[in-house]
Design an enzyme around this catalytic site. Structure first.
Site, short mmCIF file in Angstrom:
data_model
loop_
_atom_site.label_atom_id
_atom_site.label_comp_id
_atom_site.label_asym_id
_atom_site.label_seq_id
_atom_site.Cartn_x
_atom_site.Cartn_y
_atom_site.Cartn_z
N GLU A 47 0.81 -1.19 0.14
CA GLU A 47 -0.06 -0.08 -0.09
C GLU A 47 0.82 1.21 0.09
OE1 GLU A 47 -2.36 -0.94 3.31
OE2 GLU A 47 -2.88 -2.67 2.69
N SER A 77 -5.56 -4.38 0.80
CA SER A 77 -6.06 -5.66 0.91
C SER A 77 -4.75 -6.57 1.44
CB SER A 77 -6.51 -6.44 -0.30
OG SER A 77 -6.95 -7.66 -0.24
N GLU A 78 -4.63 -6.75 2.64
CA GLU A 78 -3.08 -7.35 3.06
C GLU A 78 -3.39 -8.89 2.57
OE1 GLU A 78 -5.05 -5.27 4.90
OE2 GLU A 78 -3.68 -3.53 5.16
N PHE A 101 1.66 -1.19 8.34
CA PHE A 101 1.92 -1.62 9.92
C PHE A 101 1.70 -2.84 10.35
CE2 PHE A 101 0.97 2.97 9.43
CZ PHE A 101 1.92 3.69 10.51
N ASP A 103 0.71 -4.08 12.68
CA ASP A 103 -0.86 -3.93 13.23
C ASP A 103 -2.03 -4.31 12.21
OD1 ASP A 103 -0.31 -1.93 15.83
OD2 ASP A 103 0.97 -1.78 13.96
N HIS A 147 -1.10 1.11 15.66
CA HIS A 147 0.25 1.42 15.06
C HIS A 147 1.53 1.23 15.74
CE1 HIS A 147 -3.26 3.86 12.98
NE2 HIS A 147 -2.34 3.80 12.02
#
Lengths: 355, 410
Positions: A47, A77-78, A101, A103, A147
């Site tokens: 991203e 979209s991880e 991140f 997270d 984060h």
């Protein structure tokens, strides 16, 4: 005076090569550049990674230099990013992807755990997964609970993954080059508080820059640091402090403040772990303190403590202690009460010494 | 305070449950040959209707009709029929083997044989499938040795996967068959990644992803469509709609309206619906989609309308959740019988040849089974060494695994 030693990517034979001063961000960018330059199978995406060069700027300039088919922006979209990378690796490319991140990696966890980590095993080596998944980790930037997390133990628990956490620019470059070159999936956790300067946990003091730190000397060109080798960043005989990432700097500061002659080991790679370096040190000092930023319970420190008691039990003169983040979500306003800073470490060093 | 009526919660239910009389009168089946065949470069907006119809070639009399007919010769069709018959007999033998305790688990393809068998013939060597557990037709139609498949099912010493995988989760790189995962939908986005890699590399090869109707609910399905449409990846995205996701009818993933194919519209991906029990239609649509991919026109989404005539797996009992005779009432018929009828109608086949072929194939399957069982079944014969358990976790065995292997004594 504390005895300091720094062995790193720059081994004795390499001492003569060209060095440049870099921040960790620049070192990571340089590693990408070197890897992409020497192997056109290396592709980089994530991203905001392409045109803009990443929210932390770790991939800046790569798209301009290598073109949009080698470095490009990905949809938010991880699981898509990691899933596509698994497919690319099955094809024969070497994707190095960024999760913005750590997270945010949870949607990709199935692709990491069930797919990337197990592909070689389940296909008996027919398909492999030489991918690198980079992600900024840790706190210290007022990032709040989404984060600031340190999820390394969620990766070290998974067979088939390697997990790396660098603590300085030279290591970041060398370890990332080794990770990209590795035939297996590597989780590369970048302590975001170290991106632009070292941080000893004294958040109320002026921000330091890498530019003025000797740790920012980075070897130019291809200089991989083998995965699985710890680095003794401070030699000492009183006790052994095990740390990685941001906590290496915090631990060094705490050791100095405690007045003890501690040995501080930067683990650098959690899996594979340099057990020999840990065992050799603890057998000599007889005392061990483990420091990490991640939450305490079931953290990687538990694994380290188990290893130490299994291998060094008859040498131990005190219980192995751990300093870690509290077992709460990472808070915002209370960040410096959560973060295991120098004061907490000093307290625990004393406890280990007095036990 | 409000006068609004109380909200009600809606849970879709299939029309029929065990004890009911099967009835598919609500399923609209267009006449064979009635759906147009657009050019492969027609704008997706112009062919939205194809996601709501069913492309069919074989009519009730077994004739091949309409614009999608004619992609295969009679000889190729006879070969296709033999592939489907082989898969069915293979399944039959392995279902029995499972009941005999020779393996732990099996998944058959009954009623769905045409989908993977016909699709395989539309690909070129080097193309890569990312299959689910119900696409062994890709291997059978691709000439993969049956005895090797059985060795995998038996987890014996000759299992190419060294006993590590559940039966039927094959891997066959040289046959364009990606390692099957037990987790659903993960392979759909991986297929897109493989196709992206092919395009990045300036290659000519294409990928095909496979997913079931139930698994379209997974987020990886949506990730695949997003990535495929964003990067115009040379990939065919196949949804096998066999009506049932174990005990859950397709309405639970799809809702009450629309079709699975129509999910592609929001992504601007050309989306087609095809009769999955019609070998000729499956092949024609697959060919069309493959040409699009190969001409750099991007992805195609294809929904194969079929029916899972058997249980989900050997651990499933469909009579507990659907009418017993439902599969016989399925209006798209049986793929083997339909292709057989067509070939008899064209004169390329006969009942006698069919009977003879069946006997030949059964002998081949039994021979392969004997070969595999000579090596071992799950609980008999020779098996992979426990040493193998520690191999291939990493390219090079790290010290902690070496230590653990030593602890086992291997």
């Amino acid at each position: 005076m504390p005895k300091c030693r720094r062995t790193s990517c720059a081994s004795a034979t390499r001492r003569g090569s060209d060095m440049a001063r870099m921040t960790m961000v620049e070192a990571i960018r340089d590693a990408h550049d070197v890897a992409m330059g020497r192997d056109d199978k290396v592709v980089v995406f994530g991203e905001d990674v392409g045109y803009f060069g990443g929210v932390f700027r770790c991939t800046a300039g790569l798209q301009a230099k290598y073109g949009p088919s080698r470095c490009f922006d990905a949809p938010i979209s991880e699981s898509g990013i990691v899933g596509a990378a698994v497919g690319m690796a099955a094809y024969g490319l070497k994707p190095c992807v960024e999760i913005q991140f750590a997270d945010y990696m949870y949607p990709a966890y199935d692709q990491i755990v069930s797919e990337a980590a197990r592909l070689r095993y389940r296909s008996a080596g027919e398909f492999t997964c030489p991918i690198v998944i980079r992600m900024p980790t840790g706190g210290g930037i007022f990032g709040g609970q989404t984060h600031s997390q340190s999820p390394e133990a969620l990766f070290t628990h998974v067979a088939g993954l390697k997990t790396v956490v660098p603590s300085n620019p030279q290591d970041a470059k060398g370890l990332l080059l080794a990770a990209i070159d590795d035939p297996d999936p590597v989780i590369f956790l970048e302590p975001k508080r170290l991106y632009n300067g070292p941080f000893d946990g004294h958040h109320d003091r002026p921000v330091e820059s890498w530019k003025t730190s000797p740790l920012s000397e980075v070897e130019e060109g291809w200089c991989p640091i083998p995965l699985g080798r710890a680095n003794v960043v401070r030699e000492g005989g009183d006790l052994t402090v095990l740390a990685y990432g941001t906590m290496v700097h915090v631990a060094l500061a705490a050791v100095a403040e405690s007045g003890t002659d501690a040995e501080v080991i930067d683990l650098r790679t959690l899996i594979p772990l340099d057990v020999d370096a840990i065992v050799a040190s603890v057998r000599r000092t007889g005392r061990c303190l483990i420091v990490h930023e991640a939450t305490l319970t079931s953290g990687f420190g538990a694994e380290l403590a188990a290893l130490v008691q299994r291998n060094c039990f008859w040498h131990l003169e005190a219980p192995v202690l751990r300093v870690a983040g509290w077992d709460t979500p990472y808070p915002h306003a209370q960040e410096w009460h959560y973060f295991p800073g120098p004061a907490r470490i000093v307290e625990n060093i004393r406890a280990v010494m007095e036990a | 305070m409000t006068d609004a009526a109380k909200l009600t919660f809606h849970v879709p239910e299939p029309e029929l449950r065990p004890g009911d009389t099967p009835d598919f009168s609500h399923v609209t089946i267009p006449q064979a040959g009635s759906v147009r065949r657009p050019e492969v470069d027609e704008h997706p907006q112009e062919i939205r209707d194809l996601a709501f119809s069913i492309i069919r070639v074989l009519d009730r009399e077994g004739r091949a009709v309409g614009p999608w007919a004619g992609t295969l010769s009679d000889a190729e069709l006879v070969e296709g029929l033999r592939h489907m018959m082989t898969l069915r007999i293979f399944d039959n033998r392995m279902m029995t083997a499972q009941r005999q305790g020779k393996t732990s688990f099996y998944m058959q393809h009954l009623g769905e044989e045409a989908v993977a068998c016909a699709f395989r013939k539309a690909l070129d060597p080097g193309d890569m499938n990312f299959p689910t557990y119900r696409q062994a037709g890709l291997l059978i139609a691709g000439g993969y040795p049956m005895s090797k498949m059985m060795c995998q099912i038996y987890s014996n010493e000759a299992d190419p996967l060294k006993g590590r995988q559940l039966p039927v989760l094959y891997s066959a790189r040289d046959h364009g068959f990606f390692s099957v995962s037990g987790n659903l939908a993960t392979q759909f986005i991986q297929a897109v990644g493989w196709a992206m890699a092919s395009a990045i590399s300036g290659d000519t090869r294409i990928a095909a992803g496979w997913i079931g109707d139930g698994s379209t609910a997974e987020s990886d399905f949506h990730a695949a469509l997003v990535f495929a449409s964003t990067y115009k990846a040379p990939v065919i995205l196949n949804i096998v709609n066999n009506q049932w996701a174990i005990s859950t009818f397709q309405g639970i993933a799809r809702g009450d309206a629309g079709t699975f194919a129509a999910r592609g519209h929001g992504f601007g991906i050309p989306s087609l619906r095809v009769d999955g029990n019609d070998y000729l239609a499956v092949h024609a649509v697959a060919k069309w989609a493959a040409e699009r991919a190969r001409r750099n026109l991007g992805p195609t989404l294809v929904e194969y309308v079929t029916y899972r005539a058997g249980g989900h797996s050997t651990s499933d009992d469909p009579s507990a959740y659907r009418p017993k005779a439902e599969s016989e009432a399925w209006p798209l018929g049986d793929p083997v019988l339909r292709l057989k009828a067509h070939l008899i109608a064209t004169g390329a086949w006969s009942d006698e040849r069919h009977t003879q072929a069946e006997a030949e194939i059964r002998a081949e399957v039994i021979a392969a089974q004997k070969e595999a069982e000579k090596i071992g079944t799950l609980h008999t014969g020779r098996h992979p060494s426990p040493r193998e358990m520690f191999e291939d976790v990493y390219a090079e065995m790290p010290p902690h695994l070496l230590r653990q292997r030593h602890e086992t004594g291997f």
